[in-house]
Design a protein around this motif. Structure first.
Motif, PDB file in Angstrom:
ATOM      1  N   UNK A 186       0.828  -1.201   0.000  1.00 35.25           N
ATOM      2  CA  UNK A 186       0.000   0.000   0.000  1.00 35.25           C
ATOM      3  C   UNK A 186       0.868   1.258   0.000  1.00 35.25           C
ATOM      4  N   UNK A 187       1.946   1.240   0.777  1.00 36.87           N
ATOM      5  CA  UNK A 187       2.864   2.390   0.785  1.00 36.87           C
ATOM      6  C   UNK A 187       3.437   2.628  -0.608  1.00 36.87           C
ATOM      7  N   UNK A 188       3.802   1.563  -1.282  1.00 37.23           N
ATOM      8  CA  UNK A 188       4.340   1.701  -2.637  1.00 37.23           C
ATOM      9  C   UNK A 188       3.298   2.290  -3.580  1.00 37.23           C
ATOM     10  N   UNK A 189       2.055   1.857  -3.420  1.00 34.93           N
ATOM     11  CA  UNK A 189       0.981   2.412  -4.236  1.00 34.93           C
ATOM     12  C   UNK A 189       0.778   3.890  -3.978  1.00 34.93           C
ATOM     13  N   UNK A 190       0.873   4.277  -2.714  1.00 32.03           N
ATOM     14  CA  UNK A 190       0.735   5.697  -2.369  1.00 32.03           C
ATOM     15  C   UNK A 190       1.888   6.513  -2.934  1.00 32.03           C
ATOM     16  N   UNK A 191       3.085   5.935  -2.940  1.00 27.02           N
ATOM     17  CA  UNK A 191       4.230   6.606  -3.568  1.00 27.02           C
ATOM     18  C   UNK A 191       3.947   6.815  -5.051  1.00 27.02           C
ATOM     19  N   UNK A 192       3.412   5.799  -5.694  1.00 31.98           N
ATOM     20  CA  UNK A 192       3.084   5.914  -7.117  1.00 31.98           C
ATOM     21  C   UNK A 192       2.024   6.984  -7.375  1.00 31.98           C
ATOM     22  N   UNK A 193       1.191   7.259  -6.364  1.00 30.05           N
ATOM     23  CA  UNK A 193       0.181   8.311  -6.480  1.00 30.05           C
ATOM     24  C   UNK A 193       0.784   9.697  -6.229  1.00 30.05           C
TER      25      UNK A 193
ATOM     26  N   UNK B 125       2.662  10.483  -3.240  1.00 35.77           N
ATOM     27  CA  UNK B 125       2.765  10.817  -1.821  1.00 35.77           C
ATOM     28  C   UNK B 125       4.224  10.924  -1.390  1.00 35.77           C
ATOM     29  N   UNK B 126       4.641  12.142  -1.073  1.00 37.94           N
ATOM     30  CA  UNK B 126       6.001  12.351  -0.561  1.00 37.94           C
ATOM     31  C   UNK B 126       6.169  11.682   0.801  1.00 37.94           C
ATOM     32  N   UNK B 127       5.108  11.654   1.590  1.00 35.27           N
ATOM     33  CA  UNK B 127       5.169  11.007   2.907  1.00 35.27           C
ATOM     34  C   UNK B 127       5.450   9.516   2.745  1.00 35.27           C
ATOM     35  N   UNK B 128       4.804   8.874   1.789  1.00 32.47           N
ATOM     36  CA  UNK B 128       5.069   7.461   1.520  1.00 32.47           C
ATOM     37  C   UNK B 128       6.514   7.276   1.078  1.00 32.47           C
ATOM     38  N   UNK B 129       7.022   8.193   0.256  1.00 32.75           N
ATOM     39  CA  UNK B 129       8.418   8.132  -0.165  1.00 32.75           C
ATOM     40  C   UNK B 129       9.359   8.228   1.018  1.00 32.75           C
ATOM     41  N   UNK B 130       9.062   9.141   1.935  1.00 31.77           N
ATOM     42  CA  UNK B 130       9.869   9.289   3.141  1.00 31.77           C
ATOM     43  C   UNK B 130       9.859   8.007   3.968  1.00 31.77           C
ATOM     44  N   UNK B 131       8.680   7.464   4.189  1.00 28.98           N
ATOM     45  CA  UNK B 131       8.557   6.265   5.029  1.00 28.98           C
ATOM     46  C   UNK B 131       9.234   5.054   4.388  1.00 28.98           C
ATOM     47  N   UNK B 132       9.065   4.896   3.087  1.00 29.70           N
ATOM     48  CA  UNK B 132       9.721   3.787   2.384  1.00 29.70           C
ATOM     49  C   UNK B 132      11.238   3.961   2.385  1.00 29.70           C
TER      50      UNK B 132
END
Length: 93
Positions: free
Chosen positions: A38-45, A47-54
């Motif tokens: 899900x985090x990867x999907x949010x990054x693809x959308x 989401x900088x926050x998802x990028x940070x967390x990943x």
């Protein structure tokens, strides 16, 4: 001020309408649950926050390929971390 408990469906609807705070909250929830897909999907959308967390997870495990993937998805800090790890001195002789 009472604590607000917002369900994922509401957050998803808001994120789909362009609300970046809702997208960030979804990323935080996915991270807390360990839902990397899900985090990867949010990054693809976007989401900088998802990028940070990943990126934080990939740095902690030394996952260079994941850092490259995150960087390729548009989160530049992952590329910076990848460069830092690749140029760091190694322990081998």
């Amino acid at each position: 001020m009472p604590k607000t408990n917002i369900d994922r469906d509401t957050l998803r609807a808001l994120a789909d309408e362009g609300n970046e705070h809702a997208l960030d909250r979804l990323a935080d929830l996915a991270d807390a649950a360990g839902e990397l897909q899900e985090l990867s999907g949010l990054l693809d959308e976007g989401s900088a926050r998802a990028g940070f967390l990943l990126t934080r997870r990939a740095v902690a495990t030394g996952d260079l390929r994941e850092l490259q993937r995150i960087s390729d998805a548009g989160y530049d800090v992952a590329g910076d971390e990848l460069d830092r790890l690749l140029t760091a001195p190694t322990d081998s002789p």
